[in-house]
Write a protein that holds these residues in place. Structure first.
Motif, PDB file in Angstrom:
ATOM      1  N   GLY A  63      -4.542  -5.113   0.877  1.00  0.00           N
ATOM      2  CA  GLY A  63      -3.193  -4.716   1.255  1.00  0.00           C
ATOM      3  C   GLY A  63      -2.200  -4.892   0.130  1.00  0.00           C
TER       4      GLY A  63
ATOM      5  N   ALA B 183      -0.302  -1.984   4.669  1.00  0.00           N
ATOM      6  CA  ALA B 183      -0.882  -0.690   4.316  1.00  0.00           C
ATOM      7  C   ALA B 183       0.046  -0.015   3.313  1.00  0.00           C
ATOM      8  CB  ALA B 183      -1.019   0.183   5.560  1.00  0.00           C
TER       9      ALA B 183
ATOM     10  N   ASP C  66      -0.719   5.944   2.782  1.00  0.00           N
ATOM     11  CA  ASP C  66      -1.791   5.987   3.775  1.00  0.00           C
ATOM     12  C   ASP C  66      -1.265   6.053   5.198  1.00  0.00           C
ATOM     13  OD1 ASP C  66      -3.736   5.874   1.783  1.00  0.00           O
ATOM     14  OD2 ASP C  66      -3.755   3.688   1.790  1.00  0.00           O
TER      15      ASP C  66
ATOM     16  N   SER D 247      -1.017   1.702   9.822  1.00  0.00           N
ATOM     17  CA  SER D 247      -2.325   1.083   9.981  1.00  0.00           C
ATOM     18  C   SER D 247      -2.863   1.376  11.377  1.00  0.00           C
ATOM     19  CB  SER D 247      -2.186  -0.427   9.778  1.00  0.00           C
ATOM     20  OG  SER D 247      -3.416  -1.067   9.945  1.00  0.00           O
TER      21      SER D 247
ATOM     22  N   ILE E 211      -1.870  -4.783   7.927  1.00  0.00           N
ATOM     23  CA  ILE E 211      -3.319  -4.576   8.013  1.00  0.00           C
ATOM     24  C   ILE E 211      -4.001  -5.853   8.493  1.00  0.00           C
ATOM     25  CG2 ILE E 211      -5.417  -4.061   6.726  1.00  0.00           C
ATOM     26  CD1 ILE E 211      -3.717  -2.609   4.682  1.00  0.00           C
TER      27      ILE E 211
END
Length: 132
Positions: free
Chosen positions: A26, A36, A40, A43, A104
């Protein structure tokens, strides 16, 4: 879609080799939680690790509202089966990141000598209570 374009759309953490600790490291440098990467997106799940190395994961979609922070030392998260109680100091930033589905992982300290700045998030314990 071309193969190279598909590869670019795979989240970064899926490209790591199986078993790589970097896959769940992370963002940030706080020893108690990882975020995260914004590219992306949110999470999918939140992984908890106790000081003894036990691990549990809860999918964010299983969390039930309200998520609660007492403004001081405790965050409470619930699913239909379990309540997670995170105890520590300076938990506001952690709570804000949880409600945005960016965290995360969260872990308890391995020892009582974890070095963090005075105003940074510190997690002292994670408890799991089953609902009867």
């Amino acid at each position: 879609m071309h193969q190279s374009e598909q590869s670019k759309s795979i989240p970064e953490f899926l490209r790591y080799k199986h078993g790589s600790s970097a896959a769940v490291k992370g963002l940030g440098n706080n020893p108690f939680y990882g975020l995260a990467h914004e590219r992306d997106g949110m999470s999918v799940a939140l992984k908890f690790t106790t000081a003894l190395g036990e691990q549990k994961a809860i999918h964010y979609h299983d969390l039930v509202s309200p998520m609660e922070y007492n403004g001081d030392t405790e965050i409470q998260l619930c699913t239909t089966r379990i309540q997670v109680i995170i105890v520590g100091k300076n938990l506001q930033q952690l709570f804000d990141n949880i409600i945005q589905h960016r965290v995360i992982w969260i872990k308890e300290p391995d020892s009582s000598f974890t070095d963090v700045e005075k105003d940074e998030v510190q997690v002292s314990s994670i408890r799991f209570e089953d609902f009867q």
